[in-house]
Design an enzyme around this catalytic site. Structure first.
Site, mmCIF file in Angstrom:
data_model
loop_
_atom_site.group_PDB
_atom_site.id
_atom_site.type_symbol
_atom_site.label_atom_id
_atom_site.label_comp_id
_atom_site.label_asym_id
_atom_site.label_seq_id
_atom_site.Cartn_x
_atom_site.Cartn_y
_atom_site.Cartn_z
ATOM 1 N N THR A 111 -1.935 11.896 5.794
ATOM 2 C CA THR A 111 -0.582 11.807 5.239
ATOM 3 C C THR A 111 -0.686 11.765 3.722
ATOM 4 O OG1 THR A 111 0.129 10.619 7.201
ATOM 5 C CG2 THR A 111 1.536 10.414 5.265
ATOM 6 N N VAL A 146 -4.500 -11.118 5.414
ATOM 7 C CA VAL A 146 -4.065 -11.223 6.812
ATOM 8 C C VAL A 146 -5.212 -11.618 7.756
ATOM 9 C CG1 VAL A 146 -4.347 -8.772 7.376
ATOM 10 C CG2 VAL A 146 -2.564 -10.077 8.518
ATOM 11 N N TYR A 201 -14.594 1.782 9.767
ATOM 12 C CA TYR A 201 -13.145 2.020 9.882
ATOM 13 C C TYR A 201 -12.793 2.447 11.308
ATOM 14 C CZ TYR A 201 -8.530 3.922 8.582
ATOM 15 O OH TYR A 201 -7.186 4.186 8.482
ATOM 16 N N LYS A 219 -10.566 0.187 13.992
ATOM 17 C CA LYS A 219 -9.277 0.634 14.522
ATOM 18 C C LYS A 219 -9.321 0.774 16.036
ATOM 19 C CE LYS A 219 -6.653 1.034 10.810
ATOM 20 N NZ LYS A 219 -5.466 0.187 10.623
ATOM 21 N N TYR A 254 -3.137 -7.817 24.258
ATOM 22 C CA TYR A 254 -1.973 -8.688 24.052
ATOM 23 C C TYR A 254 -0.762 -8.162 24.815
ATOM 24 C CZ TYR A 254 -3.518 -12.347 20.932
ATOM 25 O OH TYR A 254 -4.123 -13.473 20.434
ATOM 26 N N GLY A 306 0.826 -1.211 0.000
ATOM 27 C CA GLY A 306 0.000 0.000 0.000
ATOM 28 C C GLY A 306 0.859 1.259 0.000
ATOM 29 N N ASP A 344 0.429 -8.743 1.475
ATOM 30 C CA ASP A 344 -0.663 -7.890 0.987
ATOM 31 C C ASP A 344 -1.622 -8.754 0.175
ATOM 32 O OD1 ASP A 344 -0.485 -4.452 0.507
ATOM 33 O OD2 ASP A 344 -2.152 -5.621 -0.286
ATOM 34 N N ASN A 345 -2.913 -8.460 0.246
ATOM 35 C CA ASN A 345 -3.860 -9.186 -0.620
ATOM 36 C C ASN A 345 -4.156 -8.395 -1.897
ATOM 37 O OD1 ASN A 345 -5.525 -7.169 0.257
ATOM 38 N ND2 ASN A 345 -7.051 -8.487 1.225
ATOM 39 N N LYS A 405 -13.118 -6.629 9.141
ATOM 40 C CA LYS A 405 -12.412 -7.897 9.363
ATOM 41 C C LYS A 405 -10.907 -7.699 9.515
ATOM 42 C CE LYS A 405 -13.621 -11.627 7.027
ATOM 43 N NZ LYS A 405 -14.048 -12.449 5.863
#
Ligand code: UDP
Length: 325
Positions: free
Chosen positions: A176, A58, A146, A150, A160, A11, A32-33, A92
């Protein structure tokens, strides 16, 4: 040699991170897909012995052979058009994808860095936004897929960290820009530059009084590199505090391109944040970081990229929805 896995490595941001980590002497595995990423962004790296591309989603089980020192989780649709087009995949990859990437970090004893976003602050009621602000997000609006993905990803990362002792970092990325953005990703900058270069009207949404603060990609990459190597597990904003209205931004692009384009006002998308500016007190203090590339320099480099891209006539593939759901 240290090895880093970069999800979303083909990306816009991921590919610049691949370049940076290779330049720092890391071996890079780019996963990457290719739904919103493109091989064009990494084709200059093919054939290098220290670079491996894995075409994989992923959100499925990830198998990476060999040791890993770090995982940078950048896989996600990230422009409003992309995540409106791919709502379920966006949810997802932020949830299941982050879980898979964290599981891999735990198994490999690797440090994990999550690409989070200023969207966690929603349409903010505090300005500028410090990391301590919890945000004003509409979970059921179009941007919710989104924003909430996130926010979930941040919660999962902290879990974790606290429960499994994984060394984690969270960067909240503000707007950005730079080379390798897609002309058709619907974001303000590629839209304005593409329109200006083609002599079409510049589509400003609303009255253009909403503000954003634009950071050049090299500055962002430097901030992320420093954050990964710091000891900070709590979220850290990385962005350029130079704030401007979208109308000013559009006028700047018109001026720089020398285009005769007029401004054409369109409806403001739902839940479009009215203001956005990073408070980078923390990044300054713990990373000694702040943006260095000014808008004129960054825009000139980006304009060169888009000019060359349009002149090459190389078509941009449309976003390919994989299996939604
Ligand atoms: N925008 C615009 N015209 C466009 C694309 C975007 O006026 O063709 C506006 C958009 O409504 C937002 C700002 O520019 O207020 C920045 O949009 P972008 O999609 O780049 O990022 P966002 O910060 O909204 O995620």
């Amino acid at each position: 040699m240290k090895r880093v896995l970069i999800t979303g490595g083909a990306g816009f941001l991921g590919s610049h991170l691949c370049d940076r980590f290779l330049a720092e002497g890391y071996a890079v595995i780019c996963m990457d897909n290719l739904i919103t990423g493109s091989k064009d962004n990494i084709e200059h790296l093919f054939g290098r012995e220290d670079f491996l591309f894995m075409h994989q989603d992923v959100t499925e089980f990830i198998h990476v052979p060999g040791p890993l020192d770090a995982i940078l989780h950048f896989a996600s649709p990230a422009s409003p058009i992309d995540y409106l087009e791919l709502p379920i995949q966006t949810l997802k990859v932020g949830s299941l994808g982050t879980h898979k990437a964290l599981g891999l970090a735990k198994a490999k004893g690797a440090r994990f860095l999550l690409a989070s976003t200023s969207e966690c602050y929603g349409d903010p009621l505090v300005h500028p936004q410090p990391e301590s602000y919890w945000g004003n997000v509409n979970p059921v609006g179009p941007r919710g897929v989104y924003d909430e993905a996130k926010r979930f990803a941040e919660a999962m990362t902290m879990a974790y960290h606290r429960f499994h002792d994984v060394e984690t970092r969270i960067v909240r990325i503000f707007n950005t820009y730079g080379p390798r953005m897609r002309l058709n990703d619907g974001r303000a900058l590629p839209a304005f530059m593409g329109q200006a270069l083609r002599g079409e009207p510049i589509t400003v949404f609303g009255d253009g009084s909403q503000t954003r603060s634009f950071c050049y990609v090299d500055d962002l990459v430097e901030g992320i590199y420093r954050l990964l190597h710091s000891n900070e597990a709590e979220p850290c904003n990385i962005g350029n505090p130079a704030e401007m209205t979208i109308l000013e931004f559009a006028q700047k692009v018109v001026e720089m391109t020398g285009s005769g384009s007029e401004i054409s006002f369109k409806d403001l998308p739902k839940d479009d944040p009215k203001v956005r500016q990073p408070d980078i007190t923390k990044a300054r203090a713990i990373l000694g970081w702040e943006a260095e590339v000014d808008l004129d320099t960054g825009l000139a480099r980006t304009l060169d990229f888009f000019r060359a891209k349009i002149a090459s006539g190389r078509a941009e593939p449309p976003v390919r929805a994989g299996q939604e759901g």
